[in-house]
Design a protein around this motif. Structure first.
Motif, PDB file in Angstrom:
ATOM      1  N   LEU A  29      -3.096  15.719   5.185  1.00 23.03           N
ATOM      2  CA  LEU A  29      -3.065  15.010   3.996  1.00 23.03           C
ATOM      3  C   LEU A  29      -1.594  14.698   3.585  1.00 23.03           C
ATOM      4  CD1 LEU A  29      -4.453  13.432   1.740  1.00 23.03           C
ATOM      5  CD2 LEU A  29      -4.256  15.665   0.462  1.00 23.03           C
ATOM      6  N   MET A  30      -0.718  15.620   3.656  1.00 21.77           N
ATOM      7  CA  MET A  30       0.777  15.443   3.605  1.00 21.77           C
ATOM      8  C   MET A  30       1.350  14.418   4.557  1.00 21.77           C
ATOM      9  SD  MET A  30       2.160  19.249   2.109  1.00 21.77           S
ATOM     10  CE  MET A  30       2.570  19.624   3.812  1.00 21.77           C
ATOM     11  N   HIS A  31       1.014  14.362   5.862  1.00 22.43           N
ATOM     12  CA  HIS A  31       1.492  13.489   6.805  1.00 22.43           C
ATOM     13  C   HIS A  31       1.004  12.372   6.564  1.00 22.43           C
ATOM     14  CE1 HIS A  31       2.104  17.206   9.685  1.00 22.43           C
ATOM     15  NE2 HIS A  31       3.188  16.520   9.480  1.00 22.43           N
ATOM     16  N   ILE A  32      -0.278  12.059   5.913  1.00 26.22           N
ATOM     17  CA  ILE A  32      -0.838  10.589   5.632  1.00 26.22           C
ATOM     18  C   ILE A  32       0.140  10.190   4.356  1.00 26.22           C
ATOM     19  CG2 ILE A  32      -2.842   9.426   4.588  1.00 26.22           C
ATOM     20  CD1 ILE A  32      -4.401  11.056   6.606  1.00 26.22           C
ATOM     21  N   HIS A  33       0.152  10.922   3.386  1.00 28.31           N
ATOM     22  CA  HIS A  33       0.921  10.363   2.070  1.00 28.31           C
ATOM     23  C   HIS A  33       2.479  10.029   2.804  1.00 28.31           C
ATOM     24  CE1 HIS A  33      -1.407  11.203  -1.454  1.00 28.31           C
ATOM     25  NE2 HIS A  33      -2.085  12.241  -0.627  1.00 28.31           N
ATOM     26  N   ARG A  34       3.146  10.725   3.336  1.00 30.49           N
ATOM     27  CA  ARG A  34       4.431  10.335   3.913  1.00 30.49           C
ATOM     28  C   ARG A  34       4.323   9.039   4.750  1.00 30.49           C
ATOM     29  NH1 ARG A  34       6.909  11.149   8.660  1.00 30.49           N
ATOM     30  NH2 ARG A  34       9.315  10.924   8.601  1.00 30.49           N
ATOM     31  N   ALA A  35       3.305   8.992   5.594  1.00 31.70           N
ATOM     32  CA  ALA A  35       3.162   7.584   6.313  1.00 31.70           C
ATOM     33  C   ALA A  35       2.995   6.559   5.689  1.00 31.70           C
ATOM     34  CB  ALA A  35       2.126   7.798   7.588  1.00 31.70           C
ATOM     35  N   VAL A  36       2.115   6.648   4.544  1.00 29.22           N
ATOM     36  CA  VAL A  36       1.902   5.668   3.419  1.00 29.22           C
ATOM     37  C   VAL A  36       3.279   5.324   2.740  1.00 29.22           C
ATOM     38  CG1 VAL A  36       0.464   4.746   1.542  1.00 29.22           C
ATOM     39  CG2 VAL A  36      -0.663   5.981   3.687  1.00 29.22           C
ATOM     40  N   ASP A  37       3.948   6.224   2.306  1.00 29.91           N
ATOM     41  CA  ASP A  37       5.201   6.009   1.607  1.00 29.91           C
ATOM     42  C   ASP A  37       6.070   5.073   2.679  1.00 29.91           C
ATOM     43  OD1 ASP A  37       4.254   7.179  -0.713  1.00 29.91           O
ATOM     44  OD2 ASP A  37       5.274   9.210  -0.248  1.00 29.91           O
ATOM     45  N   VAL A  38       6.371   5.508   3.905  1.00 26.35           N
ATOM     46  CA  VAL A  38       7.075   4.733   4.761  1.00 26.35           C
ATOM     47  C   VAL A  38       6.624   3.595   4.984  1.00 26.35           C
ATOM     48  CG1 VAL A  38       7.552   4.752   7.055  1.00 26.35           C
ATOM     49  CG2 VAL A  38       8.064   6.960   5.993  1.00 26.35           C
ATOM     50  N   LEU A  39       5.265   3.279   5.106  1.00 27.41           N
ATOM     51  CA  LEU A  39       4.818   2.066   5.333  1.00 27.41           C
ATOM     52  C   LEU A  39       5.209   1.231   4.102  1.00 27.41           C
ATOM     53  CD1 LEU A  39       3.080  -0.123   6.932  1.00 27.41           C
ATOM     54  CD2 LEU A  39       1.004   1.017   5.583  1.00 27.41           C
ATOM     55  N   ALA A  40       5.120   1.568   2.885  1.00 26.36           N
ATOM     56  CA  ALA A  40       5.233   0.768   1.685  1.00 26.36           C
ATOM     57  C   ALA A  40       6.673   0.596   1.481  1.00 26.36           C
ATOM     58  CB  ALA A  40       4.751   1.382   0.409  1.00 26.36           C
ATOM     59  N   ASP A  41       7.578   1.474   1.673  1.00 26.08           N
ATOM     60  CA  ASP A  41       8.969   1.475   1.463  1.00 26.08           C
ATOM     61  C   ASP A  41       9.674   0.623   2.584  1.00 26.08           C
ATOM     62  OD1 ASP A  41       8.633   2.777  -0.836  1.00 26.08           O
ATOM     63  OD2 ASP A  41       9.391   4.670  -0.141  1.00 26.08           O
ATOM     64  N   ASP A  42       9.537   1.060   3.912  1.00 22.69           N
ATOM     65  CA  ASP A  42      10.291   0.520   4.928  1.00 22.69           C
ATOM     66  C   ASP A  42       9.694  -0.641   5.697  1.00 22.69           C
ATOM     67  OD1 ASP A  42      11.956   2.751   4.555  1.00 22.69           O
ATOM     68  OD2 ASP A  42      11.179   3.960   6.205  1.00 22.69           O
ATOM     69  N   VAL A  43       8.525  -0.602   5.483  1.00 18.81           N
ATOM     70  CA  VAL A  43       7.542  -1.805   6.196  1.00 18.81           C
ATOM     71  C   VAL A  43       7.345  -3.043   5.383  1.00 18.81           C
ATOM     72  CG1 VAL A  43       5.926  -2.438   7.788  1.00 18.81           C
ATOM     73  CG2 VAL A  43       6.875  -0.310   7.941  1.00 18.81           C
ATOM     74  N   ILE A  44       6.535  -2.642   4.251  1.00 22.71           N
ATOM     75  CA  ILE A  44       6.322  -3.763   3.161  1.00 22.71           C
ATOM     76  C   ILE A  44       7.170  -4.341   2.358  1.00 22.71           C
ATOM     77  CG2 ILE A  44       4.750  -4.507   1.517  1.00 22.71           C
ATOM     78  CD1 ILE A  44       2.570  -2.760   2.775  1.00 22.71           C
ATOM     79  N   GLU A  45       8.131  -3.418   1.898  1.00 24.95           N
ATOM     80  CA  GLU A  45       9.189  -3.801   1.089  1.00 24.95           C
ATOM     81  C   GLU A  45      10.483  -4.404   1.604  1.00 24.95           C
ATOM     82  OE1 GLU A  45       8.766  -3.551  -2.232  1.00 24.95           O
ATOM     83  OE2 GLU A  45       6.845  -3.118  -2.100  1.00 24.95           O
ATOM     84  N   ASP A  46      10.277  -4.373   3.121  1.00 21.85           N
ATOM     85  CA  ASP A  46      11.487  -4.662   3.857  1.00 21.85           C
ATOM     86  C   ASP A  46      11.642  -6.259   3.625  1.00 21.85           C
ATOM     87  OD1 ASP A  46      13.480  -5.349   5.841  1.00 21.85           O
ATOM     88  OD2 ASP A  46      12.540  -4.429   7.424  1.00 21.85           O
ATOM     89  N   PRO A  47      12.954  -6.950   3.201  1.00 18.03           N
ATOM     90  CA  PRO A  47      12.577  -8.268   2.881  1.00 18.03           C
ATOM     91  C   PRO A  47      12.892  -9.080   4.343  1.00 18.03           C
ATOM     92  CG  PRO A  47      14.866  -7.051   2.152  1.00 18.03           C
ATOM     93  CD  PRO A  47      13.933  -6.176   2.460  1.00 18.03           C
ATOM     94  N   ASN A  48      13.333  -8.372   5.480  1.00 19.87           N
ATOM     95  CA  ASN A  48      13.466  -8.930   6.607  1.00 19.87           C
ATOM     96  C   ASN A  48      12.158  -8.832   7.565  1.00 19.87           C
ATOM     97  OD1 ASN A  48      16.031 -10.444   5.944  1.00 19.87           O
ATOM     98  ND2 ASN A  48      16.764  -8.223   6.234  1.00 19.87           N
ATOM     99  N   GLY A  49      11.321  -7.944   7.172  1.00 15.00           N
ATOM    100  CA  GLY A  49      10.081  -7.156   7.801  1.00 15.00           C
ATOM    101  C   GLY A  49       8.986  -8.417   8.034  1.00 15.00           C
ATOM    102  N   GLN A  50       7.961  -8.127   8.815  1.00 13.23           N
ATOM    103  CA  GLN A  50       7.120  -8.999   9.128  1.00 13.23           C
ATOM    104  C   GLN A  50       6.251  -9.548   8.001  1.00 13.23           C
ATOM    105  OE1 GLN A  50       4.555  -7.584  12.313  1.00 13.23           O
ATOM    106  NE2 GLN A  50       3.502  -5.947  10.962  1.00 13.23           N
ATOM    107  N   PHE A  51       5.997  -8.447   6.967  1.00 11.06           N
ATOM    108  CA  PHE A  51       5.319  -8.630   5.892  1.00 11.06           C
ATOM    109  C   PHE A  51       6.001  -9.583   5.039  1.00 11.06           C
ATOM    110  CE2 PHE A  51       3.631  -4.482   7.354  1.00 11.06           C
ATOM    111  CZ  PHE A  51       2.284  -4.659   7.235  1.00 11.06           C
TER     112      PHE A  51
END
Length: 123
Positions: A29-51
């Motif tokens: 569960l902690m790994h899932i929470h960490r991965a979702v945080d990374v997804l939100a912060d580093d991937v979705i919020e990245d102004p130059n990313g695919q999202f």
């Protein structure tokens, strides 16, 4: 963990938490929470990313994301454009999985995905 005659023993679930659940489950569960945080912060919020590029291309001002199962695996789904971004799978020969690969494997392991006989039921 159990101590018997000065030797420590741990059960197959890595012991129990105070809530009575296996510690192994809590770690997952902690790994899932960490991965979702990374997804939100580093991937979705990245102004130059695919999202971000996707939301600009489709003029989406308030993107809403959720996880979905697709015939290709676990994906992040953007509701307004109805677009699914399939998470990467661990590659053969890869020494260490990326956070997103690990998320895919934890939430939808390959063996579980393969056991879904009817891919068209994943809508």
């Amino acid at each position: 963990m159990l101590n018997i005659n000065g030797h420590a023993y741990m059960g197959p679930g890595l012991g129990l938490t105070s809530a009575g659940t296996p510690a192994k489950t809590q770690f997952s569960l902690m790994h899932i929470h960490r991965a979702v945080d990374v997804l939100a912060d580093d991937v979705i919020e990245d102004p130059n990313g695919q999202f971000a590029e996707h939301t600009r291309r489709f003029n989406i001002t308030d993107a809403q994301y959720e996880f979905v199962l697709t015939p290709r695996g676990l994906a992040v789904y953007e509701k307004e454009s109805q677009t699914a971004f399939v998470l990467p799978r661990v590659r053969d020969g890869s020494e260490q999985a990326s956070v997103l690969e690990a998320l895919h494997e934890t939430v939808l392991p390959e063996w579980a995905f393969a056991s879904l006989k009817e891919p068209d039921t994943l809508s």
